[in-house]
Structure formats: structure tokens, C-alpha cells
Design a protein around this motif. Sequence first.
Motif, mmCIF file in Angstrom:
data_model
loop_
_atom_site.group_PDB
_atom_site.id
_atom_site.type_symbol
_atom_site.label_atom_id
_atom_site.label_comp_id
_atom_site.label_asym_id
_atom_site.label_seq_id
_atom_site.Cartn_x
_atom_site.Cartn_y
_atom_site.Cartn_z
ATOM 1 N N ASN A 46 0.831 -1.206 0.000
ATOM 2 C CA ASN A 46 0.000 0.000 0.000
ATOM 3 C C ASN A 46 0.866 1.257 0.000
ATOM 4 O O ASN A 46 0.623 2.208 -0.745
ATOM 5 C CB ASN A 46 -0.911 0.021 1.234
ATOM 6 C CG ASN A 46 -2.279 -0.564 0.969
ATOM 7 O OD1 ASN A 46 -2.673 -0.779 -0.180
ATOM 8 N ND2 ASN A 46 -3.027 -0.825 2.031
ATOM 9 N N TYR A 51 -1.318 -1.152 -5.033
ATOM 10 C CA TYR A 51 -2.547 -1.490 -4.323
ATOM 11 C C TYR A 51 -3.128 -2.839 -4.743
ATOM 12 O O TYR A 51 -3.688 -3.559 -3.916
ATOM 13 C CB TYR A 51 -3.574 -0.379 -4.525
ATOM 14 C CG TYR A 51 -3.059 0.979 -4.133
ATOM 15 C CD1 TYR A 51 -2.696 1.258 -2.815
ATOM 16 C CD2 TYR A 51 -2.889 1.995 -5.083
ATOM 17 C CE1 TYR A 51 -2.187 2.496 -2.448
ATOM 18 C CE2 TYR A 51 -2.385 3.225 -4.725
ATOM 19 C CZ TYR A 51 -2.038 3.475 -3.415
ATOM 20 O OH TYR A 51 -1.541 4.707 -3.057
ATOM 21 N N GLU A 52 -3.008 -3.191 -6.011
ATOM 22 C CA GLU A 52 -3.518 -4.491 -6.458
ATOM 23 C C GLU A 52 -2.769 -5.627 -5.772
ATOM 24 O O GLU A 52 -3.371 -6.629 -5.354
ATOM 25 C CB GLU A 52 -3.396 -4.614 -7.983
ATOM 26 C CG GLU A 52 -4.249 -3.636 -8.780
ATOM 27 C CD GLU A 52 -5.725 -4.024 -8.787
ATOM 28 O OE1 GLU A 52 -6.093 -5.013 -8.105
ATOM 29 O OE2 GLU A 52 -6.505 -3.330 -9.465
ATOM 30 N N LEU A 55 -3.966 -5.954 -2.237
ATOM 31 C CA LEU A 55 -5.248 -6.664 -2.143
ATOM 32 C C LEU A 55 -5.062 -8.179 -2.278
ATOM 33 O O LEU A 55 -5.764 -8.963 -1.616
ATOM 34 C CB LEU A 55 -6.214 -6.156 -3.213
ATOM 35 C CG LEU A 55 -6.783 -4.748 -2.986
ATOM 36 C CD1 LEU A 55 -7.625 -4.322 -4.181
ATOM 37 C CD2 LEU A 55 -7.632 -4.713 -1.709
ATOM 38 N N MET A 75 -7.576 -2.726 3.806
ATOM 39 C CA MET A 75 -8.289 -3.080 2.570
ATOM 40 C C MET A 75 -8.969 -1.839 1.995
ATOM 41 O O MET A 75 -8.908 -1.569 0.783
ATOM 42 C CB MET A 75 -9.338 -4.149 2.878
ATOM 43 C CG MET A 75 -8.797 -5.551 3.033
ATOM 44 S SD MET A 75 -8.578 -6.395 1.449
ATOM 45 C CE MET A 75 -10.296 -6.705 1.007
ATOM 46 N N SER A 78 -6.593 0.419 0.209
ATOM 47 C CA SER A 78 -6.280 -0.054 -1.141
ATOM 48 C C SER A 78 -7.395 0.312 -2.112
ATOM 49 O O SER A 78 -7.151 0.840 -3.204
ATOM 50 C CB SER A 78 -6.077 -1.571 -1.147
ATOM 51 O OG SER A 78 -5.029 -1.966 -0.307
ATOM 52 N N TYR A 79 -8.614 0.006 -1.732
ATOM 53 C CA TYR A 79 -9.751 0.300 -2.607
ATOM 54 C C TYR A 79 -9.864 1.797 -2.891
ATOM 55 O O TYR A 79 -10.161 2.207 -4.023
ATOM 56 C CB TYR A 79 -11.054 -0.200 -1.973
ATOM 57 C CG TYR A 79 -11.243 -1.698 -2.018
ATOM 58 C CD1 TYR A 79 -11.025 -2.420 -3.190
ATOM 59 C CD2 TYR A 79 -11.670 -2.397 -0.882
ATOM 60 C CE1 TYR A 79 -11.218 -3.797 -3.234
ATOM 61 C CE2 TYR A 79 -11.858 -3.775 -0.917
ATOM 62 C CZ TYR A 79 -11.638 -4.469 -2.094
ATOM 63 O OH TYR A 79 -11.832 -5.829 -2.134
ATOM 64 N N GLU A 87 -16.484 -0.295 -2.813
ATOM 65 C CA GLU A 87 -15.849 -1.354 -2.027
ATOM 66 C C GLU A 87 -15.150 -0.770 -0.805
ATOM 67 O O GLU A 87 -15.153 -1.372 0.280
ATOM 68 C CB GLU A 87 -14.864 -2.129 -2.912
ATOM 69 C CG GLU A 87 -15.551 -2.942 -4.004
ATOM 70 C CD GLU A 87 -14.597 -3.330 -5.119
ATOM 71 O OE1 GLU A 87 -14.304 -4.536 -5.244
ATOM 72 O OE2 GLU A 87 -14.156 -2.421 -5.854
#
Length: 473
Positions: A46, A51-52, A55, A75, A78-79, A87
Amino acid sequence: MDKELIVQLMQWHEDDEHQKIVDTLMEIPPEDRDYEVISSLARAYNNLERYEEALEQFAMIAEQGQNDPLWHYRMGYSYYYLNRYEEAVNVLSIAQDLDPDDEYTAMLLNSSQRKLHKEQQAAARRAVREQHHDSGTAATPFEGMDLTGFWDDSDYAVREYVSATPTDELIASVEEELGYKLPASYIHLMKQHNGGVPNTTCFPTEDPTSWAEDHIAITGIMGIGREKSYSLCGDLGSLFMIEEWGYPDIGVVICDCPSAGHDVVMLDYRNCGRDGEPEVIHVDQENDYEITFLAQDFETFIRGLVSEDEYDTSQEDKEEDLRKVAVGKFSPLLTELSSSVTEVDQLEQKIRKVCTRIVEVKGHFHFHADELSTLMYDVQFWLYTNSYPNTSRQQYLDVYEKMIAFGGEFGQGGYAPGWISDWLDGRIREGLIVQDNGVLSFTDQARSEVIAWLEAEAAEEDGAPFKSQSTKR
């Protein structure tokens, strides 16, 4: 994880050495990575803006994380930065339920909800727009609107913004340079008055921005051209704001704002393509370039502008800025620099006099690209290099904000770094500031002219910026 590794990871985290965290934890065989290892690895991803990958790591410990508010918060983080706001809201809501007192979760949840709401509003506008795509023959721009008295043709506005009526050839070349077809209503208005400062400078908003809770303000509307700094292709125009200030490359900057570059108004072509009819948006650098919808098209934006009197704080703000420049305490650095000057009597009062004139002309205490602001850029450089004669370019740019920009009581609370570097580079090109082994200084003649200009302006004489030495030859 063993205690020694935990301590090391915490230190790397504090030092922003996130890649070292990733490299170290990736050396642990996958089968030996426990919940804490994977959570730390995901957090490091992060912080590296990967970010992907974060996750993917969080998904591996989803079952264990269901009752952990920190897992849900990370989480959500990240979203959020993947612009997946729905999300983000879902997981951050759970994080808040699990730990209602965590202020970081509350702040990120609030921001996610606000951006999700904006996304939903944008989707609704697109749906309406698609339904009314075939709207028949377009009306004449600004039909029925009395534009008499729309523009405030002060000396400042004419000097900084207004250009000659644009020819069709100029319009085509500017559109080619920008990469976007300009709206017919904008071209229509510019053919009547090519750029300038309107008498109505505020636009109502439903959402708060860094400027105000219920509206944004503009300084001027950029004209079609290249010669004026505040024109679309001028040196402070749309491309400059996108390339140098990092504004999103989604359209054309058409208005600057009183924040000295920290927010702008743009034409947004994301939903219409480069040749379509763009929406008008506000982009807020102070809030991670957050976008706020203003109007469905340029004409609607112009029709919606209202007087600053509607919001009733401008006079109070001006009076506060006048008080600030009159009696506000100088920053420690500015005090130190001023005290070492012998060439100018009552230097502090002269600086205050010039800054008072800036506030009286503009209504607020900010330096832009006008003559009095340029004088203050010159004065600050003269003062600093007078006390610190071995100053390099980067050293000066780093210390600039400590004089007036963030000067406390006698300060502006912000500034445009790009304008300072452009001013400095311009003075170097003109030969007024010289470099010797990386050390910057005014020439003796330039230094004398800065002092004379300061004396003249403080005496309310008709001052003018000193000319480059190349011009005088």
C-alpha cells in the motif's frame, strides 16, 4: 514473526523504507508466512502504491481478518486509492463498527463516501445526457443573457488576461496544441472579449472544497492565445498547470483561482471525448486533486456565476489580510534578514506598504505574476542572499516558504512553487541573477534597481519592474 524482525520492520516503516520490508518478507517461504507477516507485507505494498498486490495479500488472510478492524481499514485504503469507492465504503464501514473510536478510519470512510456520492451523481448525469443526446439544433450561445457589464476591465485584468480577438486560425492552432476542441459557447464569448476577470467570480457548490463549504471562486477566465500568461497556451496556462502542477490530463484549465495555483476550474472531456461538449469541474490540489462537478457545459457555468457579495466574507477576508500585513509579526527568518539590511531605512514598513497595496488591488494576500508580486519575489531574494551569499538555486527554493509564504502572522498560508522557480529562472535568463559555481546573486546593478523599485513603490510612486540588462544594451 520474531521480536527482532518486528522492531526492524517498524523502523523501516517509520523511515519510509517500504521496499526493504517487501524484500525482507518475500524471502520468507510462502508456507511460513503467518497473518502478521502477510498483513505487514500488504501494508508495505500500500505504501509503495502497489494497491492491487496489496489486495492479493489481504485476500490470503481474509478469513482471519474478519474481526480485525486494521485488516478492514487497510483493505479500504487499497480500494480508495484504486478509486473503487463503493468497495472502500463497505470495508471501512465494518472497520468503523469494529473500532468506532479510530479517527483514521472515520476520515477515510468519510472521504470514500463523498467520492462515491460524486461518482453516483456523475453516472446519473451521464444517463440523462445520453437520453437527450439528440437535442436538435443548438441555440445561439448566451441567447437572452445580457453580457453588458460582465467583465471587470481593471488595469490588472487587461494587462494579465485580455488578448486581441482570436482569429479562426489561432483558435485552430490552440485547439491542436491543447488536443481538445473548445466549446462553441466558450469561443463565442472569447470572440467578444478574449479572456479577463468577470465581475461575478463565485460559483455555488453542493460539496465543500478547500476554498469554502458552499462555493468556489475564480480569479479570471483564460482567453484563447499564447501571449498573455493567463491565456490557454500562455506560460501559466492550461498545459503549464497540467504538466508542472500535476493537474489531471482530462481536459483544459480555463480559470485560475485565488489560491495561487492550489485549485483550478477545468473543462472535463472524460465523458464526451476530445471533440465533444465538456462538463465544467473544479479540481482541488489541496485535497489530492479531488474533482467537484460544477456545470454540464461552459455556458451553464458562466450563467451560474454569482457575485462574491452572495457569500459575504470577502470584505472581512480583505480586512483581515490588511490587518495581517499591517501589524502581523514577521517570521523569524524574515525578521533576521531585515535586521541585517543597512541600505534601506525603515525596511519593515516599506515591505508592509507594498504588501498592503497588493491586498488593496487583489482583495487578498497572495503573490501571483503581477508587478508588485514580482517586486516581492525580488526583495525576498535580495534579503536572503544578502545574509547568505553562498546560496544555491535549490537552497533558495527550499527556504523560500519560511520568509512570507508560510510566515505565520505575516504570511499567506500557501504559495505556488512553480511560479517561484519560473521567476528565478526568468531572472537568470535576463542576466539579473548570475550563477558562479552554483552560487546565485543579483548583479550589482540589479540589486540597486530592486532597492530603488522598493523605495518607489513604498512611496506610492508609479513603479515599474526593472528591465533586463540585455534590453538596456
